[in-house]
Design an enzyme around this catalytic site. Structure first.
Site, PDB file in Angstrom:
ATOM      1  N   GLY A 247      38.401  39.184  45.583  1.00  0.00           N
ATOM      2  CA  GLY A 247      39.624  39.589  44.894  1.00  0.00           C
ATOM      3  C   GLY A 247      40.461  38.502  44.282  1.00  0.00           C
ATOM      4  N   PRO A 290      33.578  36.836  46.594  1.00  0.00           N
ATOM      5  CG  PRO A 290      33.313  34.606  46.005  1.00  0.00           C
ATOM      6  CD  PRO A 290      33.097  35.562  47.131  1.00  0.00           C
ATOM      7  N   GLY A 291      33.804  37.930  43.213  1.00  0.00           N
ATOM      8  CA  GLY A 291      33.040  38.349  42.040  1.00  0.00           C
ATOM      9  C   GLY A 291      33.643  37.690  40.815  1.00  0.00           C
ATOM     10  NE  ARG A 292      39.197  39.976  38.608  1.00  0.00           N
ATOM     11  CZ  ARG A 292      39.321  41.148  37.985  1.00  0.00           C
ATOM     12  NH1 ARG A 292      39.346  41.178  36.678  1.00  0.00           N
ATOM     13  NH2 ARG A 292      39.446  42.273  38.666  1.00  0.00           N
ATOM     14  NE  ARG A 329      38.730  43.795  33.957  1.00  0.00           N
ATOM     15  CZ  ARG A 329      39.875  43.158  33.855  1.00  0.00           C
ATOM     16  NH1 ARG A 329      40.141  42.449  32.771  1.00  0.00           N
ATOM     17  NH2 ARG A 329      40.750  43.200  34.830  1.00  0.00           N
ATOM     18  CE1 TYR A 333      40.809  49.095  36.299  1.00  0.00           C
ATOM     19  CE2 TYR A 333      39.655  47.536  34.901  1.00  0.00           C
ATOM     20  CZ  TYR A 333      39.644  48.468  35.912  1.00  0.00           C
ATOM     21  OH  TYR A 333      38.468  48.775  36.536  1.00  0.00           O
ATOM     22  CB  CYS A 360      36.192  57.879  17.777  1.00  0.00           C
ATOM     23  SG  CYS A 360      35.274  57.715  16.267  1.00  0.00           S
ATOM     24  CD  GLU A 361      38.970  57.201  23.436  1.00  0.00           C
ATOM     25  OE1 GLU A 361      40.135  57.182  23.858  1.00  0.00           O
ATOM     26  OE2 GLU A 361      38.070  57.897  23.919  1.00  0.00           O
ATOM     27  CE1 TYR A 389      34.094  44.190  39.106  1.00  0.00           C
ATOM     28  CE2 TYR A 389      35.553  42.317  38.803  1.00  0.00           C
ATOM     29  CZ  TYR A 389      34.798  43.121  39.634  1.00  0.00           C
ATOM     30  OH  TYR A 389      34.738  42.855  40.978  1.00  0.00           O
TER      31      TYR A 389
HETATM   32  N1  LLP Z   1      34.186  43.068  47.792  1.00  0.00           N
HETATM   33  C1  LLP Z   1      34.448  44.376  47.669  1.00  0.00           C
HETATM   34  C2  LLP Z   1      34.216  45.267  48.805  1.00  0.00           C
HETATM   35  C3  LLP Z   1      34.926  44.877  46.452  1.00  0.00           C
HETATM   36  O1  LLP Z   1      35.195  46.168  46.332  1.00  0.00           O
HETATM   37  C4  LLP Z   1      35.120  44.003  45.365  1.00  0.00           C
HETATM   38  C5  LLP Z   1      35.612  44.491  44.090  1.00  0.00           C
HETATM   39  C6  LLP Z   1      34.816  42.638  45.538  1.00  0.00           C
HETATM   40  C7  LLP Z   1      34.359  42.209  46.785  1.00  0.00           C
HETATM   41  C8  LLP Z   1      34.951  41.635  44.447  1.00  0.00           C
HETATM   42  O2  LLP Z   1      36.251  41.530  43.949  1.00  0.00           O
HETATM   43  P1  LLP Z   1      36.591  40.391  42.865  1.00  0.00           P
HETATM   44  O3  LLP Z   1      36.451  39.061  43.558  1.00  0.00           O
HETATM   45  O4  LLP Z   1      35.633  40.522  41.743  1.00  0.00           O
HETATM   46  O5  LLP Z   1      37.972  40.694  42.452  1.00  0.00           O
HETATM   47  N2  LLP Z   1      36.832  46.838  37.586  1.00  0.00           N
HETATM   48  C9  LLP Z   1      38.007  46.141  38.061  1.00  0.00           C
HETATM   49  C10 LLP Z   1      37.746  45.395  39.332  1.00  0.00           C
HETATM   50  C11 LLP Z   1      37.238  46.285  40.440  1.00  0.00           C
HETATM   51  C12 LLP Z   1      36.928  45.525  41.682  1.00  0.00           C
HETATM   52  C13 LLP Z   1      36.146  46.370  42.621  1.00  0.00           C
HETATM   53  N3  LLP Z   1      35.836  45.734  43.850  1.00  0.00           N
HETATM   54  C14 LLP Z   1      38.494  45.208  36.955  1.00  0.00           C
HETATM   55  O6  LLP Z   1      37.852  45.139  35.920  1.00  0.00           O
HETATM   56  O7  LLP Z   1      39.521  44.579  37.100  1.00  0.00           O
END
Ligand code: LLP
Length: 445
Positions: A247, A290-292, A329, A333, A360-361, A389
């Site tokens: 996150g 971590p993802g993002r 996104r 959001y 078309c939006e 994402y």
């Molecule tokens: N772990 C779990 C259980 C999660 O649900 C998520 C993200 C992560 C890790 C990774 O989170 P990050 O480090 O990437 O923030 N589509 C949305 C974000 C949705 C995140 C869902 N879960 C966006 O584009 O902002």
């Protein structure tokens, strides 16, 4: 606002990974996702090093939902990260790319029996159980197969970070996990401990995404450790693992400041040390997901400018050949992005324009109000920080084929996801026989 290996060459073109982005756009077409391999690896490595230094034995699991494909799996595995998957499709992708199974953690609030079976058959590292129904289903499946499965249980700590409500997940009123303060949660834990075939290794929580305040993480750590202490006192149960989710926020705009990875890891580490001391608890093995913050800034998207339209006295719309289908996104959001004209990077900004997508939006706007040199049809627009994402949330809305993705590194570029074709769009369509017959009848009649 350059990130990673981004730079400008002597033609005034944006480069990334040593590749001229204008040449990439011409060679592979647009829209085009471009991934900076060096930067991606650097982020992954920095995460691993910092966490291992500050919290020995900790694990970094890359959250594949941010961006997953076979090449990204390979890179993450090479960098020694584990992987968080959230569906059979993500799991399949990881297994196909030979991702080390024991390093795969399977999340999700509604895993199907088929998905759970797949995870059991392939012997992946951990299943992160989200609710009691899943616990029972998994218990039955494991017993039927006579196998042992290592699980974490997902908890909600009751922390609400300051981020978009759609991506807040730590509150009690959530579709994810079991509330940390409920008696029913204690019951579920007791059941898990007693279930043959279920090996409860620890707990998981994830408070949300694009989080900029480290306080929220420290509070989460305090609550989770306090919970582990209560569990020890109440049930005499000591678990080995604590997964704190992901996150951490990133910088999308020049005036934003995201915490550094070091600050983030230090905040977690110090809260852990203090809380464990306070409750006289041995430090559990920590995981983060971590993802993002690994992949977000390592990606850009290239578009070609098409229609340019001035609404007198109102605004100038500059339309690109992609939009909400490749980057939902902004529409979902209200996310904000910035970028540059990749073929005239250092030219002076002369006008304020709005970048519109081609769907078309009216809500399909990629960037509202960006200062650019006078934009002309055929210019190449680069939008920054689209690594997370975007591709993973892309759709075929309006039957737009999904863009290709190239991996760039030291002047080389390789396709890692092919561009979809129109044939791909109709590949799964079927016309029922009776429609064909009905048409024949009409023609005949
Ligand atoms: N772990 C779990 C259980 C999660 O649900 C998520 C993200 C992560 C890790 C990774 O989170 P990050 O480090 O990437 O923030 N589509 C949305 C974000 C949705 C995140 C869902 N879960 C966006 O584009 O902002």
């Amino acid at each position: 606002m350059f990130m990673g290996t981004m730079s400008v060459d002597d033609k005034n073109h944006l480069t990334i990974g040593g590749c001229d982005t204008v040449a990439l756009a011409h060679r592979y077409g647009t829209p085009l996702y471009v991934l900076d391999e060096h930067f991606l690896r650097q982020k992954a490595r920095t995460y691993r090093t910092i966490f291992n230094d500050l919290i020995p034995g900790s694990k970094v699991l890359y959250a594949g939902k941010a961006l997953l494909n076979s090449a990204v799996c390979r890179i993450m595995a090479e960098e020694g990260l584990g992987l968080d998957v959230v569906s059979g499709g993500e799991l399949y992708t990881a297994l196909t790319a030979d991702f080390p199974r024991e390093q795969i953690y399977f999340h999700g609030n509604n895993k199907s029996s088929a998905e759970l079976k797949m995870a059991l058959e392939r012997g992946i590292g951990r299943i992160v159980v989200d609710n009691i129904w899943e616990l029972k289903t998994l218990g039955e499946l494991a017993a039927r197969r006579g196998v042992n499965v290592s699980i974490l249980i997902r908890l909600t700590p009751g922390v609400e970070p300051n981020t978009h409500s759609y991506v807040r997940t730590g509150q009690f009123d959530s579709k994810f996990g079991l509330p940390i303060n409920a008696d029913t949660t204690m019951d579920a834990i007791r059941q898990a401990v007693d279930m043959p075939g279920i090996d409860l290794k620890g707990f998981h929580c994830h408070i949300g995404s694009q989080i900029m305040e480290l306080d929220a993480y420290q509070k989460t750590v305090r609550l989770m450790i306090e919970f582990l202490a209560r569990l020890k006192r109440g049930l005499g149960l000591t678990v080995e693992e604590l997964d704190l989710g992901g996150g951490l926020g990133i910088t999308y705009l020049p005036d934003e400041k995201s915490p550094s990875l070091l600050d983030y890891a230090q905040a977690i580490s110090s809260a852990l040390t203090t809380s464990c001391q306070k409750h006289r608890l041995a430090m559990p093995q920590i995981a983060v997901e971590p993802g993002r913050s690994i992949v977000g800034e390592a990606g850009i998207t290239l578009y070609t400018i098409g229609a340019v339209k001035e609404v007198p006295g109102v605004r100038k719309y500059v339309a690109v050949d992609g939009g909400m289908a490749d980057n939902p996104r902004v529409a979902m959001y209200g996310a904000k992005y910035t970028g540059c004209l990749a073929n005239r990077v250092l030219d002076d900004a002369e006008e304020l324009v709005t970048i519109a997508g081609k769907c078309c939006e009216s809500g399909d706007i990629l960037i509202r109000d960006i200062s650019l040199p006078t934009v002309r049809t055929g210019d190449i627009l680069a939008v920054y920080a689209t690594g997370a994402y975007n591709y993973s949330m892309a759709s075929n809305y309006n039957r737009l084929p999904r863009p290709a993705m190239v991996l760039v590194w030291q002047g080389k570029s390789d396709i890692i996801v092919e561009r979809e074709t129109y044939d791909d769009l109709v590949r799964l369509d079927r016309i029922p026989q009776r429609l064909t017959e009905a048409k024949a009848a009409v023609v005949k009649g």
